[in-house]
Design a protein around this motif. Structure first.
Motif, mmCIF file in Angstrom:
data_model
loop_
_atom_site.group_PDB
_atom_site.id
_atom_site.type_symbol
_atom_site.label_atom_id
_atom_site.label_comp_id
_atom_site.label_asym_id
_atom_site.label_seq_id
_atom_site.Cartn_x
_atom_site.Cartn_y
_atom_site.Cartn_z
ATOM 1 N N GLY A 129 0.764 -1.242 0.000
ATOM 2 C CA GLY A 129 0.000 0.000 0.000
ATOM 3 C C GLY A 129 0.790 1.285 0.000
ATOM 4 O O GLY A 129 0.474 2.202 0.773
ATOM 5 N N LEU A 130 1.787 1.396 -0.872
ATOM 6 C CA LEU A 130 2.452 2.674 -1.092
ATOM 7 C C LEU A 130 1.768 3.314 -2.298
ATOM 8 O O LEU A 130 1.980 2.880 -3.439
ATOM 9 C CB LEU A 130 3.944 2.478 -1.358
ATOM 10 C CG LEU A 130 4.770 3.767 -1.486
ATOM 11 C CD1 LEU A 130 4.846 4.491 -0.141
ATOM 12 C CD2 LEU A 130 6.172 3.468 -2.005
ATOM 13 N N PRO A 131 0.929 4.332 -2.089
ATOM 14 C CA PRO A 131 0.132 4.871 -3.205
ATOM 15 C C PRO A 131 0.970 5.344 -4.381
ATOM 16 O O PRO A 131 0.541 5.218 -5.535
ATOM 17 C CB PRO A 131 -0.623 6.036 -2.551
ATOM 18 C CG PRO A 131 -0.702 5.683 -1.107
ATOM 19 C CD PRO A 131 0.600 4.977 -0.815
ATOM 20 N N GLU A 132 2.151 5.887 -4.115
ATOM 21 C CA GLU A 132 2.993 6.390 -5.192
ATOM 22 C C GLU A 132 3.532 5.267 -6.081
ATOM 23 O O GLU A 132 4.041 5.526 -7.161
ATOM 24 C CB GLU A 132 4.151 7.209 -4.613
ATOM 25 C CG GLU A 132 3.732 8.512 -3.967
ATOM 26 C CD GLU A 132 3.174 8.385 -2.578
ATOM 27 O OE1 GLU A 132 2.780 9.399 -1.981
ATOM 28 O OE2 GLU A 132 3.110 7.235 -2.053
ATOM 29 N N ALA A 165 -3.424 -0.299 -8.762
ATOM 30 C CA ALA A 165 -3.926 -1.587 -8.267
ATOM 31 C C ALA A 165 -5.040 -1.390 -7.252
ATOM 32 O O ALA A 165 -6.015 -2.160 -7.224
ATOM 33 C CB ALA A 165 -2.782 -2.384 -7.640
ATOM 34 N N MET A 166 -4.925 -0.347 -6.426
ATOM 35 C CA MET A 166 -5.962 -0.100 -5.421
ATOM 36 C C MET A 166 -7.221 0.474 -6.044
ATOM 37 O O MET A 166 -8.335 0.121 -5.662
ATOM 38 C CB MET A 166 -5.400 0.802 -4.324
ATOM 39 C CG MET A 166 -4.411 0.085 -3.417
ATOM 40 S SD MET A 166 -3.802 1.085 -2.049
ATOM 41 C CE MET A 166 -2.411 1.903 -2.806
ATOM 42 N N VAL A 167 -7.070 1.329 -7.008
ATOM 43 C CA VAL A 167 -8.223 1.922 -7.685
ATOM 44 C C VAL A 167 -8.974 0.866 -8.492
ATOM 45 O O VAL A 167 -10.203 0.935 -8.634
ATOM 46 C CB VAL A 167 -7.772 3.082 -8.597
ATOM 47 C CG1 VAL A 167 -8.909 3.540 -9.488
ATOM 48 C CG2 VAL A 167 -7.261 4.249 -7.762
ATOM 49 N N ARG A 168 -8.261 -0.110 -8.998
ATOM 50 C CA ARG A 168 -8.852 -1.096 -9.914
ATOM 51 C C ARG A 168 -9.388 -2.342 -9.232
ATOM 52 O O ARG A 168 -9.492 -3.405 -9.833
ATOM 53 C CB ARG A 168 -7.816 -1.472 -10.976
ATOM 54 C CG ARG A 168 -7.460 -0.315 -11.902
ATOM 55 C CD ARG A 168 -6.362 -0.681 -12.875
ATOM 56 N NE ARG A 168 -6.072 0.419 -13.795
ATOM 57 C CZ ARG A 168 -5.082 0.414 -14.682
ATOM 58 N NH1 ARG A 168 -4.282 -0.653 -14.770
ATOM 59 N NH2 ARG A 168 -4.874 1.449 -15.468
ATOM 60 N N GLY A 169 -9.738 -2.247 -7.959
ATOM 61 C CA GLY A 169 -10.493 -3.340 -7.354
ATOM 62 C C GLY A 169 -9.798 -4.147 -6.287
ATOM 63 O O GLY A 169 -10.308 -5.216 -5.901
ATOM 64 N N LEU A 177 -8.517 5.513 -1.976
ATOM 65 C CA LEU A 177 -8.301 4.887 -3.280
ATOM 66 C C LEU A 177 -9.200 3.667 -3.468
ATOM 67 O O LEU A 177 -9.796 3.481 -4.532
ATOM 68 C CB LEU A 177 -6.836 4.480 -3.427
ATOM 69 C CG LEU A 177 -5.819 5.622 -3.519
ATOM 70 C CD1 LEU A 177 -4.398 5.072 -3.426
ATOM 71 C CD2 LEU A 177 -5.987 6.412 -4.813
ATOM 72 N N LEU A 178 -9.321 2.846 -2.451
ATOM 73 C CA LEU A 178 -10.132 1.629 -2.556
ATOM 74 C C LEU A 178 -11.595 1.940 -2.843
ATOM 75 O O LEU A 178 -12.290 1.163 -3.508
ATOM 76 C CB LEU A 178 -10.028 0.813 -1.259
ATOM 77 C CG LEU A 178 -8.685 0.163 -0.940
ATOM 78 C CD1 LEU A 178 -8.754 -0.549 0.391
ATOM 79 C CD2 LEU A 178 -8.264 -0.802 -2.034
ATOM 80 N N PHE A 179 -12.063 3.086 -2.337
ATOM 81 C CA PHE A 179 -13.481 3.430 -2.488
ATOM 82 C C PHE A 179 -13.722 4.525 -3.529
ATOM 83 O O PHE A 179 -14.818 5.082 -3.606
ATOM 84 C CB PHE A 179 -14.058 3.835 -1.133
ATOM 85 C CG PHE A 179 -14.246 2.670 -0.201
ATOM 86 C CD1 PHE A 179 -15.409 1.921 -0.218
ATOM 87 C CD2 PHE A 179 -13.240 2.306 0.690
ATOM 88 C CE1 PHE A 179 -15.581 0.832 0.624
ATOM 89 C CE2 PHE A 179 -13.398 1.225 1.538
ATOM 90 C CZ PHE A 179 -14.565 0.478 1.512
ATOM 91 N N GLY A 180 -12.709 4.847 -4.317
ATOM 92 C CA GLY A 180 -12.889 5.769 -5.427
ATOM 93 C C GLY A 180 -13.085 7.219 -5.035
ATOM 94 O O GLY A 180 -13.659 8.001 -5.797
ATOM 95 N N LEU A 181 -12.587 7.604 -3.857
ATOM 96 C CA LEU A 181 -12.692 8.988 -3.414
ATOM 97 C C LEU A 181 -11.484 9.788 -3.883
ATOM 98 O O LEU A 181 -10.454 9.228 -4.265
ATOM 99 C CB LEU A 181 -12.777 9.051 -1.879
ATOM 100 C CG LEU A 181 -13.901 8.274 -1.214
ATOM 101 C CD1 LEU A 181 -13.791 8.390 0.300
ATOM 102 C CD2 LEU A 181 -15.256 8.755 -1.693
#
Length: 311
Positions: free
Chosen positions: A113-116, A121-125, A294-298
């Motif tokens: 879970g390093l967003p950078e 991967a987190m946005v896509r499900g 990211l997981l919830f599309g915010l």
């Protein structure tokens, strides 16, 4: 509203997540789990919650009431806790702040879970996310642009100090050369640069500040400072919390924020990268909330548009 549960409620990370989520416009905290404090008010054990929160710790997690759980239990305990809690709801999202799922292994379906690095991967499900460690976060952010451009071809040296409220007026070395985050950093850099096989020589320390982390990372690099700066600015151009600056940064610039501030300088053929974060925010709870967004599309900055509280 995103319905949230938190385990390991007696931890500092849990307290920080509660502080953030109480003011998050899209979140409803359903429960905070702690066997030790069950039945007691959160405000009795988490500083700053008097008048803000009347919730009590629960003795048992109610998995069917939530959409996502933040696991704030100790490393080594989370895996057993989740295994004993099965079957979990199939669509439950898990953000784990321990170190139990950071390293790739057979059967491990947690996204690092390093967003950078892994925002897509987190946005896509993705459903399960392993939050990075604090030392690893600061060092990885200092090096990702170089790895992306296949420029790490020699030993990496790191001196890093993390604030620890238990230290008082004191400093001490903390697992020099053998800290668990070294393997975590190697794995992350290797995800961008397949040829990466450099040694990471890291000397971590614990310092007397209550929070915050500074990492001085240096390695050989023959590119000009201008060329290096361009690589970093391009890499972080569309990221919301990492910034390249023109001055030697101080930890107080990031306290109580989810920012990472990076400064670059050349000394002959050696590149020195200074990276500062708040160890409890960007190094822990802030990134966990970022990952939830990211997981919830915010929007990534939801609930995290914070200014430093240091003077």
């Amino acid at each position: 509203m995103i319905k949230v549960g938190i385990t390991g409620g007696s931890s500092k990370a849990a307290a920080e997540i509660v502080r953030l989520l109480l003011n998050h416009p899209d979140v409803d905290i359903k429960w905070v789990h702690s066997e030790h404090y069950a039945g007691q008010k959160l405000s009795e054990h988490m500083i700053g919650l008097v008048g803000e929160c009347d919730m009590k710790f629960v003795a048992q997690p109610a998995w069917d009431e939530i959409d996502v759980v933040f696991n704030c239990r100790h490393t080594g305990d989370t895996r057993t806790f989740l295994e004993l809690s099965t079957p979990l709801p199939e669509d439950l999202k898990i953000i784990d702040l321990s170190g139990d799922y950071r390293m790739a292994a057979e059967g491990n379906d947690f996204v690092y879970g390093l967003p950078e690095l892994n925002r897509k991967a987190m946005v896509r499900g993705a459903h399960r996310v392993a939050n990075p460690g604090a030392f690893a976060t600061a060092v990885e952010l200092a090096l990702l642009p170089l790895a992306k451009n296949l420029l790490i071809n020699g030993d990496i040296h790191v001196v890093a100090i993390s604030g620890d409220p238990t230290m008082g007026n004191n400093f001490r070395l903390y697992k020099p050369f053998k800290h668990s985050h070294v393997a975590e950093i190697s794995q992350t850099l290797g995800a961008l640069q397949n040829s990466f096989n450099s040694e990471i020589v890291m000397v971590p320390m614990l310092g007397s500040s209550s929070r915050g982390l500074i990492a001085a990372v240096y390695l050989d690099c023959k590119l000009t400072l201008e060329a290096v700066r361009e690589l970093y600015e391009n890499f972080y151009d569309d990221h919301n919390f990492t910034f390249i600056v023109d001055h030697q940064p101080e930890v107080k610039e990031v306290i109580n924020t989810n920012k990472c501030i990076i400064y670059l300088e050349k000394h002959g053929d050696r590149l020195l990268v200074t990276s500062v974060i708040d160890s409890m925010m960007k190094g822990s709870a802030g990134t966990a909330v970022h990952n939830m967004n990211l997981l919830f599309g915010l929007s990534e900055r939801t609930g995290l548009a914070l200014k430093t509280s240091a003077l």
